[in-house]
Motif scaffolding. Structure first.
Motif, PDB file in Angstrom:
ATOM      1  N   GLY C  69       0.810  -1.215   0.000  1.00 21.68           N
ATOM      2  CA  GLY C  69       0.000   0.000   0.000  1.00 21.68           C
ATOM      3  C   GLY C  69       0.841   1.263   0.000  1.00 21.68           C
ATOM      4  N   ALA C  70       2.136   1.085   0.027  1.00 22.03           N
ATOM      5  CA  ALA C  70       3.017   2.251   0.088  1.00 22.03           C
ATOM      6  C   ALA C  70       2.991   3.063  -1.182  1.00 22.03           C
ATOM      7  N   GLY C  71       2.357   2.506  -2.239  1.00 24.30           N
ATOM      8  CA  GLY C  71       2.206   3.268  -3.475  1.00 24.30           C
ATOM      9  C   GLY C  71       1.566   4.619  -3.209  1.00 24.30           C
ATOM     10  N   ALA C  72       0.643   4.627  -2.244  1.00 24.44           N
ATOM     11  CA  ALA C  72      -0.074   5.856  -1.950  1.00 24.44           C
ATOM     12  C   ALA C  72       0.880   6.944  -1.483  1.00 24.44           C
ATOM     13  N   ILE C 102      -6.541   5.184  -3.246  1.00 25.90           N
ATOM     14  CA  ILE C 102      -7.572   4.212  -2.875  1.00 25.90           C
ATOM     15  C   ILE C 102      -6.928   2.894  -2.439  1.00 25.90           C
ATOM     16  N   VAL C 103      -5.933   2.454  -3.186  1.00 26.63           N
ATOM     17  CA  VAL C 103      -5.241   1.204  -2.819  1.00 26.63           C
ATOM     18  C   VAL C 103      -4.630   1.347  -1.430  1.00 26.63           C
ATOM     19  N   GLY C 104      -3.999   2.498  -1.204  1.00 26.00           N
ATOM     20  CA  GLY C 104      -3.392   2.738   0.107  1.00 26.00           C
ATOM     21  C   GLY C 104      -4.439   2.703   1.201  1.00 26.00           C
ATOM     22  N   ALA C 235       9.809   0.678  -3.329  1.00 26.35           N
ATOM     23  CA  ALA C 235      10.023  -0.048  -4.568  1.00 26.35           C
ATOM     24  C   ALA C 235       8.771  -0.798  -5.001  1.00 26.35           C
ATOM     25  N   CYS C 236       8.071  -1.395  -4.017  1.00 26.54           N
ATOM     26  CA  CYS C 236       6.973  -2.267  -4.441  1.00 26.54           C
ATOM     27  C   CYS C 236       5.636  -1.551  -4.487  1.00 26.54           C
ATOM     28  N   GLY C 237       5.485  -0.457  -3.712  1.00 23.17           N
ATOM     29  CA  GLY C 237       4.192   0.227  -3.670  1.00 23.17           C
ATOM     30  C   GLY C 237       3.696   0.620  -5.050  1.00 23.17           C
ATOM     31  N   PRO C 238       4.460   1.411  -5.784  1.00 26.94           N
ATOM     32  CA  PRO C 238       4.005   1.809  -7.127  1.00 26.94           C
ATOM     33  C   PRO C 238       3.770   0.601  -8.039  1.00 26.94           C
ATOM     34  N   PHE C 343       6.529  -6.203 -12.377  1.00 27.80           N
ATOM     35  CA  PHE C 343       5.774  -5.622 -11.262  1.00 27.80           C
ATOM     36  C   PHE C 343       5.402  -6.703 -10.249  1.00 27.80           C
ATOM     37  N   PHE C 344       4.907  -7.804 -10.817  1.00 24.20           N
ATOM     38  CA  PHE C 344       4.435  -8.877  -9.942  1.00 24.20           C
ATOM     39  C   PHE C 344       5.576  -9.448  -9.098  1.00 24.20           C
TER      40      PHE C 344
END
Lengths: 253, 802, 415
Positions: C69-72, C102-104, C235-238, C343-344
């Motif tokens: 969720g760190a993408g947020a 929203i994902v975050g 690194a993984c959030g986005p 990404f996966f």
């Protein structure tokens, strides 16, 4: 560790500790039973799941790894180590709610079950597995409730518990000292396990008092601590003349 | 509509905001936290004043001093050791520390019960009043006696070290039945061995405190044998370095790495059951290397050298016999020890100043083969250990006043007078002992006379006896089984009537003598709690029954109650003006001399009684058993010429001498390629008292996992049987089979299966029953042809994958 | 039927179909709630946890989902912060920033719910705020996660308020608009909080100085795991946001963002992962060669089946080096399959890392005479975790249907 200056119990003249002579211990388990009775430790019908049971004083079996008939096995009683490492104890350092604290005056690591929220972080942090979690509501079948001692409250489901070096006995001893007009701070007392030991393999006392038997034994050439390399500096010392036992006390000895 | 919605939203928003600003949520959070800290279903112990009452533990023969802590004088919450006790010195064993779990056990019998259904039906028990129960029993006893059927009443008591067993004996003598047995014990065969050699039927005692070298032949000194806490103390002293003191060396001769073997200075692994042969091999080394006490052997021992009997026939003596048959090479093969080991240990044993040989099987709950007892005794004789004040002696009973004379049996049925059931058959052993197994065997087979009444007191033979099926078969042949159990154990469950005894901490009782301890001993176990349930002391019950059973028994047992009887005994003890009460200073067994006169430190019999009730114990120096030897030769008879042998047998000199005489196990070796040995550990209670919940925590998960127990086998044995660790197996012996799992360990000897005792209870409660299997069910009992005693060493077995 | 709620000018599936989809999700959530209630009522004994594995699937899933969720926070940081220096960020990230938030939001609120089950005494769980021990990393986690969850609620709110029907209300419109204006402050606060608690989560195992697998000491600031956790989350959030976006595109069979967005994320994620990978390798080496030997342990001592060396390979090889290559090799970037595999694997690697730092970290018996123990989660642990994922899916589904999440949707889907 960067902040090794913050001393736990290294300041005063009092540091309760225990020395267990493994050459004398026969693994009879009287210490563990005395502990259970003294501290109202709950039990279940099936106690064979050792990873779920509650035990403040666990007997470990140490084997020398040799073949019959050079094989030998001994018992190692493991109470809470009441770590006195420079920074903090592994458990007290991580508790988010201050439910377990080390008393810098005495070196005792306590645990307050009613404060505990059961996050189990302390249990995970303890390399000695000295902490148990109450996975179930404790149940004493009637009329075994009659033998619960009022000195130690039974714990509820969902909290951690562990050996306190019979902290309530220390309080009792201090009360008695106060009544007798003595210094309540430096009292001597005996935990239930030490009292029960039929071989007198366990000795308890002030490690900082050079005259105490515990302090003398802790300096014995046979003495060692478990996992000394972790710098947890346990307040429990063990004695053994067997090299293989020493070898099993830490990794890669 | 939209206005309404907005107003509603505003209201909700305002309400949420308002509530959050009010103290309500915070108060609720706090209250709920407080609730979670005080859950009502978490028991809260009763608070109150603490008091502590001294007593003596009755859970095993160790008779340790205990202090019981009470809350408000009525709830016992804690048992700890009494440091004023001279032998336990404040130490306690796990069973003793768990004692309260028996008093408060949920599976206790609450009141007298009568089986109304078929025997063994758990739902058939119906409460019956004490008056009714005692009346029924009294009438029955009186009637049987009237009908001249007194011998058809039998008693089994597990309380062999206490006045209760004397009271039973008094009762049975007066009543006219010889069928009184105590539960099997190693002292059964030792008494007979001592009778042959010393003319006095008393078990041996060992002065461990004074030894500097201890050879233990299979005796689990540290695994719970005999005087448990005393042994722990002794061992502790052996391992305490003190300036100038000699460190005692312990050598264990055993097939399995028991705690004793692991903690010993040296462990010699031998084939289980061959320990006596090993001892004879050592005797050879001592004789051959001239390391024995020659003066003692010539002056005080009969039969060491060749001897001549009254008829003038000359016989081979022990010396020549041993030198002929037991050289290290001869002994090595069967014991599995090397000749070098035997020679080295023999020389060391001979050279040490105070070397002691002790023997027995595990915790000493089985009688031994008589010749083997004699062989171990012979080894001690060679060291001069049986001299006056030596390391080995005979148990000295306290000098009680004699009991009133029990009227001679006058009116028993013809042909049965005084004949014990197991001795009524033609194949009667020459030196019969306390042969409960033979009795059960005879009763279960075709008994000489039927048994009407079997009373079982403080014993659970249906579980603890080796080959308990013998007992069950015997009980099935008995018209009525009466149990005095305080808990619903396996024997109580098959009784027709249960007259529940008080639990140990609720009753007044006494302990006479400590096993293997070289001094006379007497202690009173004072009750610390009022009886919790509608139970009665079996002593009182027996006295009531004695009054009802007839004039003879009423006269022979004249006491109103058990307390009066015990007071009477103490009065007699005080009158002897011997011994002293052990105060805070411990009895020093290192310096106590045989025959020493201790200064009595009690003023009167009531003073002695008061002190005993307060937890102090009476002790006295051991008697000098050599002063007057009532043997024919006036010497210690190593050649047992008083042994009554059948006329034809006497031709073989060996029959008079200690020798190795294994009894062959049944079953074919190809069908049962392995041998089963049962063992006991201190962390599993295997006796009358089942494992209490506290001790369940001590059982490792490679001994009991869930309800499955593990048997130990050596890796090589496992490999041969293609068994992986933890594999499920069936253990089969000629006696039966049981499911188990294997623990592969180097603690086990190759070719053997080691099985722990104490599991497989069927009754009690869920904390006890259903865990593992009872190892006693699988072992084979062999009756010693000399004594009729049931002995257990090896049972042939096979393991197969389940 | 719900036309009025659907954003202007976009097409959505029929309501019954959507309803069916919601029912499926609600069923899964119901199962999870049932499991959660069972845990609360019966206690944690119905889980597979024990005294040796005090941490299990709950914590592992929490840590993983928070990292994902760190993408947020990172997108927000780039969008509101770094875009001042790199305008391209503003332009590209604007296309996906809503989804990232929203994902975050889903990840954090879901994680908090599961965290409630994890503690034995949830009723007094708030003691963490009241009796806080400042030493404890968990204290930091508790504070930061709850604060950041609030920030995410605030960030999510204006998106919700953009709903056509809500936006029509004047006050709401005004409020939403004002929030939008202030969003930079919240985003940067969130960045600050998230930066710390991602690190604290790393600190949770990192400070256990009695646990040689997890304990770290050395250069950077003590303990390293603190920063490695932040970096790995960055690194993984986005990547996770991109994966979700692709999944939404897949399910709706529409293009919702420009491919350039994915390419940008690949660069950012790939670069962050590369830095992380290098540092993690350095960390592993330093730990294996210095820290652990100091405790008397060899690298191989830590790995025993089923917690074998394969975990290290899965974490650093399959989930580390491979995605770095996939995400940073320009030619490979043209292939959709390899890009999303990258990404996966990036996400996978981080999940394995979180598993290693929670469950595997406590698997090794520290006392030499102790035995290895193993942990298998029970249904009572799986159900809430799966339900947490279903909950996220539900929120995203609802948001997608009723909110203008993707500003490009209309443009990219003109018929």
């Amino acid at each position: 560790m960067s902040s090794g200056t913050e001393n736990g119990s290294h300041g005063g003249h009092l540091h309760y500790g225990m020395v267990i002579d493994l050459d004398k211990c026969t693994g009879c388990g009287a210490c563990s039973v005395a502990c259970q009775e003294e501290n109202n430790i709950s039990f279940r019908a099936d106690e064979s799941d050792k990873l779920r049971g509650i035990s403040w004083l666990t007997l470990y079996r140490l084997e020398n790894g040799k073949e019959y008939p050079a094989y030998r096995a001994i018992s190692l009683p493991r109470p809470c180590m009441h770590c006195s490492g420079g920074h903090d104890s592994p458990c007290t350092y991580v508790c988010p709610v201050n439910a377990t604290k080390r008393d810098p005056e005495t070196g005792l690591v306590n645990h307050i079950p009613v404060r505990c929220i059961g996050c189990r972080y302390c249990m995970v942090a303890c390399p000695y597995h000295a902490r148990s979690f109450n996975w179930w509501d404790p149940v004493w079948p009637d009329p075994l409730t009659k033998m619960l001692t009022p000195e130690v409250s039974p714990r509820m489901r969902g909290v951690i518990e562990k050996c306190t070096f019979c902290g309530h006995r220390l309080n009792r001893a201090r009360d008695q000292a106060r009544v007798a007009g003595e210094d309540p701070k430096m009292v001597a007392y005996t935990p239930a396990c030490v009292e029960a030991c039929p071989t007198k393999a366990m000795v308890f006392g002030n490690l900082k008092d050079p005259q105490s038997e515990a302090a003398k034994l802790a300096k014995d050439p046979r003495a060692f601590q478990i996992l000394a390399k972790l710098n947890t500096d346990p307040s429990v010392y063990y004695l053994s003349k067997e090299q293989w036992v020493h070898k099993l006390s830490d990794n890669d000895l | 509509m939209s206005v309404g919605r907005r107003a509603f939203l505003q209201f909700v928003g305002g309400a949420v905001g308002g509530t959050l600003l009010s103290p309500l949520p915070w108060k609720l959070a706090d209250d709920s936290a407080i609730w979670s800290q005080n859950w009502s279903w978490r028991p809260s112990p009763e608070r109150g004043e603490f008091t502590e009452k001294p007593s003596v533990c009755q859970l095993c023969p160790s008779a340790c001093g205990i202090l019981v802590r009470l809350v408000n004088g009525k709830q016992a919450v804690r048992i700890r050791g009494n440091s004023n006790h001279p032998f336990s010195k404040g130490g306690i064993c796990p069973l003793g520390a768990s004692g309260l779990q028996f008093v408060y056990a949920p599976y206790r019998i609450r009141e007298p019960l009568k089986q109304t259904g078929t025997r063994g039906d758990p739902n058939g028990f119906k409460p019956i009043s004490w008056d009714e129960a005692l009346k029924e029993m009294g009438t029955r006893l009186a009637a049987l006696r009237q009908e001249n059927k007194a011998p058809s009443v039998a008693v089994i008591t597990g309380q062999s070290r206490g006045s209760m067993s004397d009271l039973w004996r008094q009762f049975m003598t007066a009543y006219g039945s010889p069928n009184l047995f105590t539960m099997p014990d190693e002292s059964d065969s030792q008494r007979l061995a001592a009778r042959l050699a010393f003319g006095a039927a008393a078990p041996f005692t060992f002065a461990f405190e004074r030894a500097d070298y201890v050879l233990s032949f299979g005796l689990n000194l540290l695994d719970g044998w005999g005087p448990f806490v005393r042994m722990q103390n002794v061992f502790s002293n052996w391992r305490t370095e003190s300036a100038g003191a000699v460190q005692t060396e312990l050598v264990q001769i055993e097939g399995r790495a028991s705690v004793t073997a692991s903690k010993a200075n040296q462990w010699v692994a031998v084939n289980p059951g061959t320990e006596a042969l090993f001892a004879l091999g050592l005797a050879y080394v001592l004789i051959e290397s001239n390391l024995y006490d020659a003066g003692f052997m010539t002056d005080q021992v009969f039969g060491f050298d060749n001897w001549t009997d009254a008829a003038g026939n000359s016989h081979e003596g022990f010396k020549q016999f041993v030198l002929k048959h037991y050289s290290p090479d001869q002994v090595s093969k069967e014991t599995g020890a090397t000749a070098e080991e035997i020679i080295a240990i023999g020389r060391k044993f001979g050279a040490q100043k105070s070397a002691l040989a002790v023997w027995g099987q595990g915790r000493g709950t089985h009688a031994s083969n008589l010749y083997h007892d004699l062989a171990f005794m012979a080894l001690n004789l060679l060291k001069g250990n049986l001299k006056n004040n030596g390391l080995v002696s005979l148990e000295t009973p306290p000098p009680f006043a004699p009991l009133p004379e029990a009227a001679a049996v006058s009116s028993t049925a013809e042909g049965l007078a005084g004949t014990r059931l197991d001795l009524a058959s033609s194949a009667k052993p020459p030196l019969p002992g306390n042969a409960l197994h033979s009795f059960c065997d005879a009763l279960g087979g075709s008994p000489a006379y039927p048994l009407e009444l079997l009373l079982v007191h403080e014993a659970n033979p249906a579980y603890t006896m080796a080959e308990p099926s013998l007992f069950r078969k015997a009980a099935a042949k008995t018209r009525m089984v009466v149990s005095f159990a305080s808990t619903m154990d396996e024997t109580a469950a098959m009784a027709d009537l249960i007259l529940p005894n008080h639990s140990p901490l609720e009753r007044l009782d006494d302990i006479i003598g400590l096993p293997a301890t070289p001094c006379a001993f007497y202690a009173i176990a004072a009750p610390v709690l009022a009886p919790q349930l509608d139970t009665r002391s079996s002593g009182d019950v027996l006295l009531t029954l004695a009054r009802a059973a007839g004039e003879a028994t009423a006269k022979a047992l004249p006491w109103n109650n058990y307390e009066t009887f015990l007071k009477d005994r103490v009065k007699g003890l005080a009158a002897s003006q011997r011994g002293a009460v052990a105060g805070p200073t411990a009895v020093n067994l290192t310096t106590m001399q045989a025959g020493q006169n201790l200064q009595p430190n009690y003023k009167s019999d009531s003073d002695l009684w008061k002190k005993l009730l307060a937890g102090a114990c009476w002790y006295d120096a051991p008697g000098d058993h050599l002063a007057t030897l009532p043997t024919a030769s006036g010497l210690i008879e190593l050649a047992c010429r008083s042994l009554p042998l059948a006329p034809g047998q006497a031709a073989d000199d060996k029959l008079f001498l200690p020798h190795y005489q294994p009894l062959p196990p049944s079953g074919a070796a190809d069908q049962f390629p392995l041998q089963l040995v049962t063992y006991q550990t201190v962390t599993v209670a295997a006796g009358l008292h089942p494992n209490p919940p506290f001790m369940n925590k001590l059982i490792p998960d490679d001994l009991l996992l869930g309800n499955e127990m593990f048997v130990e086998i050596h890796p090589r044995t496992a490999q041969q049987l293609q068994l992986a660790d933890k594999a499920r197996v069936v253990v089969q012996t000629p006696q039966g089979e049981a499911a188990a799992r294997v623990r592969i360990t180097h603690a086990a000897r190759p070719g053997y299966v080691f099985m722990a005792q104490g599991f497989g209870h069927k009754n009690q409660d869920e904390y006890v029953r259903g865990k593992g299997v009872n190892a006693n069910e699988l072992v084979e009992v062999q009756l010693d042809p000399l004594t009729g005693l049931g002995t257990v060493w090896i049972t042939r077995a096979q393991l197969r994958k389940a | 039927m719900d036309k009025a709620l659907i954003p202007d000018g976009v097409k959505r599936c029929p309501l019954p179909l959507f309803g069916l989809w919601l029912l499926v999700l609600l069923a899964i959530i119901g199962w999870g709630v049932y499991a959660g209630l069972s845990v609360l009522i019966q206690g944690l004994n119905i889980t597979g946890l024990n005294n040796y594995f005090g941490f299990g699937l709950y914590i592992c899933a929490d840590l993983a989902i928070i990292a994902l969720g760190a993408g947020a926070f990172f997108s927000g940081f780039l969008y509101y912060g770094m875009s001042r220096f790199f305008p391209v960020l503003k332009e590209e990230l604007q296309k996906i920033i809503n989804l990232a938030v929203i994902v975050g939001f889903c990840c954090y609120t879901g994680a908090l719910a599961v965290l409630l089950l994890e503690i034995g005494q949830p009723i007094r769980g708030w003691f963490g705020y009241w009796h806080a021990n400042v030493h404890s990393m968990l204290t930091e986690v508790i504070f930061c996660i709850s604060c950041y969850a609030i920030v995410l609620v605030i960030e999510y709110l204006p998106i919700v308020l953009e709903n056509r029907k809500l936006d029509a209300i004047r006050g709401v419109h005004f409020f939403g608009h004002s929030l939008h204006e202030a969003m930079a402050i919240f985003a940067l606060t969130g960045t600050f909080l998230s930066f710390f608690h991602q690190g604290s989560l790393g600190g949770v195992p990192g400070v256990m100085f009695g646990r040689p697998f997890a304990f770290r000491t050395g250069f950077f600031v003590w303990p390293w795991t603190f920063f490695l956790f932040t970096l790995s989350a960055i690194a993984c959030g986005p990547s996770f946001t991109a994966l979700i976006c692709k999944a939404v595109e897949g399910v709706t069979r529409k293009r919702l963002v420009d491919r350039s967005v994915y390419e940008l994320i690949a660069k950012i994620s790939g670069t962050a992962l590369l830095i992380y990978f290098v540092l993690k390798c350095a960390d592993t080496l330093y730990w294996a060669l210095d820290t652990a030997p100091g405790f008397g342990l060899k690298l191989s001592d830590f790995y025993q089946e089923p917690y074998g060396m394969w975990l290290l390979v899965a974490e650093l090889g399959v989930g580390g080096l491979l995605p770095v290559i996939l995400l940073l090799t320009p030619n490979l970037g043209t292939s959709n399959g390899l890009l999303f595999l990258g990404f996966f694997l990036n996400c996978f690697g981080i999940c394995v890392n979180r598993f290693a730092m929670t469950v595997e970290a406590i698997a090794i018996p520290v006392m030499p005479f102790d035995r290895w123990a193993f942990y298998t989660p029970t249904w009572a642990e799986w159900a809430p975790v799966i339900a947490m994922l279903a909950y996220g899916t539900l929120i995203i589904s609802l948001s997608y249907r009723y909110l203008p999440v993707f500003p490009q949707e209309k443009k990219l889907n003109v018929r």
